[in-house]
Scaffold this motif. Structure first.
Motif, PDB file in Angstrom:
ATOM      1  N   PHE A  87       0.891  -1.169   0.000  1.00 41.60           N
ATOM      2  CA  PHE A  87       0.000   0.000   0.000  1.00 41.60           C
ATOM      3  C   PHE A  87       0.920   1.207   0.000  1.00 41.60           C
ATOM      4  O   PHE A  87       1.520   1.517   1.030  1.00 41.60           O
ATOM      5  CB  PHE A  87      -0.895   0.013   1.242  1.00 41.60           C
ATOM      6  CG  PHE A  87      -1.802  -1.185   1.345  1.00 41.60           C
ATOM      7  CD1 PHE A  87      -2.872  -1.350   0.467  1.00 41.60           C
ATOM      8  CD2 PHE A  87      -1.593  -2.148   2.322  1.00 41.60           C
ATOM      9  CE1 PHE A  87      -3.711  -2.447   0.564  1.00 41.60           C
ATOM     10  CE2 PHE A  87      -2.437  -3.242   2.426  1.00 41.60           C
ATOM     11  CZ  PHE A  87      -3.496  -3.395   1.546  1.00 41.60           C
ATOM     12  N   ASN A 114      -0.682  -7.145  15.699  1.00 40.06           N
ATOM     13  CA  ASN A 114      -1.555  -6.276  14.927  1.00 40.06           C
ATOM     14  C   ASN A 114      -0.752  -5.568  13.822  1.00 40.06           C
ATOM     15  O   ASN A 114       0.342  -5.097  14.076  1.00 40.06           O
ATOM     16  CB  ASN A 114      -2.160  -5.240  15.884  1.00 40.06           C
ATOM     17  CG  ASN A 114      -3.358  -4.566  15.277  1.00 40.06           C
ATOM     18  OD1 ASN A 114      -4.049  -5.146  14.453  1.00 40.06           O
ATOM     19  ND2 ASN A 114      -3.600  -3.335  15.679  1.00 40.06           N
ATOM     20  N   GLY A 115      -1.291  -5.550  12.619  1.00 38.88           N
ATOM     21  CA  GLY A 115      -0.623  -4.869  11.511  1.00 38.88           C
ATOM     22  C   GLY A 115       0.407  -5.730  10.803  1.00 38.88           C
ATOM     23  O   GLY A 115       1.125  -5.243   9.927  1.00 38.88           O
ATOM     24  N   SER A 116       0.477  -7.024  11.139  1.00 40.58           N
ATOM     25  CA  SER A 116       1.519  -7.858  10.528  1.00 40.58           C
ATOM     26  C   SER A 116       1.149  -8.359   9.129  1.00 40.58           C
ATOM     27  O   SER A 116       1.993  -8.924   8.445  1.00 40.58           O
ATOM     28  CB  SER A 116       1.874  -9.034  11.454  1.00 40.58           C
ATOM     29  OG  SER A 116       0.737  -9.775  11.795  1.00 40.58           O
ATOM     30  N   GLY A 117      -0.107  -8.159   8.712  1.00 35.25           N
ATOM     31  CA  GLY A 117      -0.478  -8.500   7.338  1.00 35.25           C
ATOM     32  C   GLY A 117      -1.444  -9.671   7.208  1.00 35.25           C
ATOM     33  O   GLY A 117      -1.739 -10.108   6.093  1.00 35.25           O
ATOM     34  N   LYS A 118      -1.981 -10.158   8.333  1.00 42.15           N
ATOM     35  CA  LYS A 118      -2.850 -11.346   8.297  1.00 42.15           C
ATOM     36  C   LYS A 118      -4.126 -11.101   7.484  1.00 42.15           C
ATOM     37  O   LYS A 118      -4.486 -11.895   6.612  1.00 42.15           O
ATOM     38  CB  LYS A 118      -3.218 -11.774   9.735  1.00 42.15           C
ATOM     39  CG  LYS A 118      -2.024 -11.961  10.659  1.00 42.15           C
ATOM     40  CD  LYS A 118      -2.440 -12.339  12.068  1.00 42.15           C
ATOM     41  CE  LYS A 118      -3.274 -11.306  12.814  1.00 42.15           C
ATOM     42  NZ  LYS A 118      -2.574 -10.033  13.103  1.00 42.15           N
ATOM     43  N   THR A 119      -4.797  -9.989   7.785  1.00 45.96           N
ATOM     44  CA  THR A 119      -6.040  -9.682   7.070  1.00 45.96           C
ATOM     45  C   THR A 119      -5.761  -9.455   5.592  1.00 45.96           C
ATOM     46  O   THR A 119      -6.543  -9.886   4.729  1.00 45.96           O
ATOM     47  CB  THR A 119      -6.734  -8.456   7.704  1.00 45.96           C
ATOM     48  OG1 THR A 119      -7.158  -8.809   9.019  1.00 45.96           O
ATOM     49  CG2 THR A 119      -7.944  -8.013   6.903  1.00 45.96           C
ATOM     50  N   THR A 120      -4.646  -8.819   5.278  1.00 46.97           N
ATOM     51  CA  THR A 120      -4.303  -8.579   3.870  1.00 46.97           C
ATOM     52  C   THR A 120      -4.088  -9.905   3.140  1.00 46.97           C
ATOM     53  O   THR A 120      -4.506 -10.062   1.992  1.00 46.97           O
ATOM     54  CB  THR A 120      -3.062  -7.663   3.772  1.00 46.97           C
ATOM     55  OG1 THR A 120      -3.325  -6.467   4.519  1.00 46.97           O
ATOM     56  CG2 THR A 120      -2.755  -7.292   2.337  1.00 46.97           C
TER      57      THR A 120
HETATM   58  N1  LIG Z   1      -6.368  -0.769   2.356  1.00 49.04           N
HETATM   59  C1  LIG Z   1      -5.241  -0.404   2.963  1.00 49.04           C
HETATM   60  N2  LIG Z   1      -4.606   0.757   2.649  1.00 49.04           N
HETATM   61  C2  LIG Z   1      -3.454   1.087   3.268  1.00 49.04           C
HETATM   62  N3  LIG Z   1      -2.846   0.353   4.204  1.00 49.04           N
HETATM   63  C3  LIG Z   1      -3.426  -0.791   4.574  1.00 49.04           C
HETATM   64  C4  LIG Z   1      -4.648  -1.232   3.975  1.00 49.04           C
HETATM   65  N4  LIG Z   1      -4.987  -2.422   4.535  1.00 49.04           N
HETATM   66  C5  LIG Z   1      -4.031  -2.714   5.435  1.00 49.04           C
HETATM   67  N5  LIG Z   1      -3.088  -1.737   5.454  1.00 49.04           N
HETATM   68  C6  LIG Z   1      -1.860  -1.731   6.280  1.00 49.04           C
HETATM   69  O1  LIG Z   1      -1.190  -2.957   6.013  1.00 49.04           O
HETATM   70  C7  LIG Z   1      -0.611  -3.475   7.203  1.00 49.04           C
HETATM   71  C8  LIG Z   1      -1.148  -4.869   7.467  1.00 49.04           C
HETATM   72  O2  LIG Z   1      -2.503  -4.750   7.833  1.00 49.04           O
HETATM   73  P1  LIG Z   1      -3.426  -6.000   8.121  1.00 49.04           P
HETATM   74  O3  LIG Z   1      -3.289  -6.978   7.023  1.00 49.04           O
HETATM   75  O4  LIG Z   1      -4.784  -5.483   8.407  1.00 49.04           O
HETATM   76  O5  LIG Z   1      -2.763  -6.589   9.445  1.00 49.04           O
HETATM   77  P2  LIG Z   1      -3.343  -7.601  10.552  1.00 49.04           P
HETATM   78  O6  LIG Z   1      -4.597  -8.201  10.035  1.00 49.04           O
HETATM   79  O7  LIG Z   1      -2.242  -8.571  10.764  1.00 49.04           O
HETATM   80  O8  LIG Z   1      -3.584  -6.770  11.780  1.00 49.04           O
HETATM   81  C9  LIG Z   1      -0.942  -2.472   8.312  1.00 49.04           C
HETATM   82  O9  LIG Z   1       0.153  -1.612   8.448  1.00 49.04           O
HETATM   83  C10 LIG Z   1      -2.144  -1.749   7.767  1.00 49.04           C
HETATM   84  O10 LIG Z   1      -2.227  -0.453   8.289  1.00 49.04           O
END
Ligand SMILES: Nc1ncnc2c1ncn2[C@@H]1O[C@H](COP(=O)(O)OP(=O)(O)O)[C@@H](O)[C@H]1O
Ligand SMILES: [Mg+2]
Length: 242
Positions: free
Chosen positions: A13, A38-44
């Motif tokens: 991003f 938190n923020g490690s990329g799991k949801t992504t």
């Molecule tokens: N749509 C987006 N635009 C910009 N940054 C994003 C977006 N989605 C996630 N991020 C960033 O990507 C990183 C990984 O996020 P995320 O996958 O949500 O982590 P997790 O699920 O492990 O907490 C974080 O720094 C988050 O802020």
């Protein structure tokens, strides 16, 4: 052949490498935990696996077929089913119809969807609220409803993103039991959770991510005891957003 294999998955991003070369495999019938600060990329990762986001690079194979970049709709029809961290249900629709809609969207006929929705409502102990609009349900009941919607048609792989977050312990136990039962029947899961006791109890194997990369992978207890994993949790400075 693994049911799901991920190789060199990438997503940035702007300048932030949210997912930075992630590779792993999930065996058929496995219940794999995905943890990390938190923020490690799991949801992504889950967003890319479920077609919510297009990967910038890397390969995803479902049953050996390349699926990276397919739409969420097509992936769902192939059995890659996703539960979101933030609940997504149709608010102004009765809870029962939410389940039906999910089944119909996945190609079930109405009779089969009706039967399945009733079974799931009972299993998830939601029978008494099925006639209410989804917006009238408690947060935990809505999560259970969305959870149920993922299982209207048996998924090839169920991707669960923080299903237990902010859920009452009683409902959490209903959900955990459901996962345990389905896993015993051979259902494949990728489970993201901050709830370490649940991850340890449910998942024989886990992957830990940090800063977009896989930090450790192996038997869950071993991963949790890994020095780098402990340091990642202690050192991140990010608060849990559960
Ligand atoms: N749509 C987006 N635009 C910009 N940054 C994003 C977006 N989605 C996630 N991020 C960033 O990507 C990183 C990984 O996020 P995320 O996958 O949500 O982590 P997790 O699920 O492990 O907490 C974080 O720094 C988050 O802020
Ligand atoms: Mg997340």
């Amino acid at each position: 052949m693994p049911i799901l294999s991920v190789h060199g998955l990438e997503k940035a991003f702007g300048g932030l490498h949210a997912v930075d070369g992630v590779s792993f495999e999930v065996a058929e019938g496995e219940l794999l935990g995905l943890i990390g600060p938190n923020g490690s990329g799991k949801t992504t990762v889950l967003n890319m696996l479920s077609g919510v986001l297009d990967p910038d690079g890397g390969e995803v194979r479902l049953d050996g077929q390349p699926v990276a970049g397919l739409s969420a709709d097509r992936l769902a029809r192939r059995g890659m089913l996703r539960m979101f961290q933030l609940t997504r249900v149709f608010d102004r629709m009765p809870a029962f119809d939410n389940l039906l809609t999910s089944g119909l969207a996945l190609g079930m006929d109405e009779a089969a969807a009706t039967t399945r929705a009733s079974e799931l409502a009972e299993e998830l102990r939601l029978e008494h609220v099925m006639h209410l609009d989804a917006r009238q349900l408690s947060g935990g009941q809505r999560k259970l409803l969305e959870f149920g919607a993922c299982f209207m048609v048996r998924p090839r792989v169920a991707l669960l993103d923080e299903p237990f977050a902010a859920v009452h312990p009683t409902m959490k136990e209903v959900m955990a039991q459901f996962i345990r039962r389905r896993h015993a029947e051979g259902q494949t899961f990728l489970l993201v959770s901050h709830d370490m006791p649940v991850i340890v109890e449910l998942c024989p194997r886990a992957i830990c991510m940090n800063a977009g990369k896989v930090l450790a992978e192996g038997p869950t207890a071993q991963v949790l005891g890994d020095r780098q994993v402990i340091e990642a949790y202690l050192g991140g400075g990010d608060e849990d957003d559960d």
